[in-house]
Design an enzyme around this catalytic site. Structure first.
Site, PDB file in Angstrom:
ATOM      1  N   CYS A  41       0.870  -1.256   0.049  1.00 16.52           N
ATOM      2  CA  CYS A  41       0.011  -0.093  -0.105  1.00 16.52           C
ATOM      3  C   CYS A  41       0.912   1.364  -0.107  1.00 16.52           C
ATOM      4  O   CYS A  41       1.574   1.514   1.038  1.00 16.52           O
ATOM      5  CB  CYS A  41      -0.892  -0.072   1.258  1.00 16.52           C
ATOM      6  SG  CYS A  41      -1.703   1.445   1.583  1.00 16.52           S
ATOM      7  N   CYS A  44       0.324   3.707   2.718  1.00 11.99           N
ATOM      8  CA  CYS A  44       0.798   3.186   4.068  1.00 11.99           C
ATOM      9  C   CYS A  44       2.233   3.505   4.214  1.00 11.99           C
ATOM     10  O   CYS A  44       2.788   3.847   5.285  1.00 11.99           O
ATOM     11  CB  CYS A  44       0.509   1.632   4.138  1.00 11.99           C
ATOM     12  SG  CYS A  44      -1.165   0.971   4.027  1.00 11.99           S
TER      13      CYS A  44
END
Length: 123
Positions: A41, A44
């Site tokens: 991600c 993230c």
């Protein structure tokens, strides 16, 4: 529980097996932010280092629990996470707030300050 090397007292990894003790129980004394994300991600990878740095700069006023969603899907499912990253604030054993997606440092400081204030007020 696996402790990160940058600040072993405030930043740690959490799994399904130790979530209750590491997050819910510890949030009775100190608010805990749960950062649920994944290595693949991109947002993230932006948010996590910023949260790690802020956890160190707040000197233990809150704890940061990192959850790898790919390895701990039950945690993500139990919290009805719809996207990554999701950060959930625990205080006194319950969720009190959350946000999704990468955010600015200013947003994070305001969010963290609010969580700390609410925890101090007994929430």
């Amino acid at each position: 529980m696996h402790l990160k090397q940058n600040d072993a007292t405030t930043v740690f990894d959490v799994t399904e097996e130790d979530f209750e003790a590491a997050v819910v129980a510890r949030s009775q004394q100190t608010p805990v932010l749960v950062d649920i994300g994944a290595d693949w991600c991109a947002p993230c990878r932006v948010l996590s280092p910023l949260l790690d740095r802020l956890a160190g700069s707040y000197g233990g006023a809150f704890l940061l629990a990192n959850v790898d969603a790919d390895e701990n899907m039950r945690i993500a499912g139990r919290h009805k996470v719809r996207g990554f990253p999701t950060v959930i604030a625990y205080s006194r054993g319950v969720e009190i707030d959350r946000f999704h997606s990468a955010q600015t440092e200013g947003f994070l400081r305001k969010f963290i300050d609010g969580v700390i204030e609410r925890h101090g007020a007994g929430e």
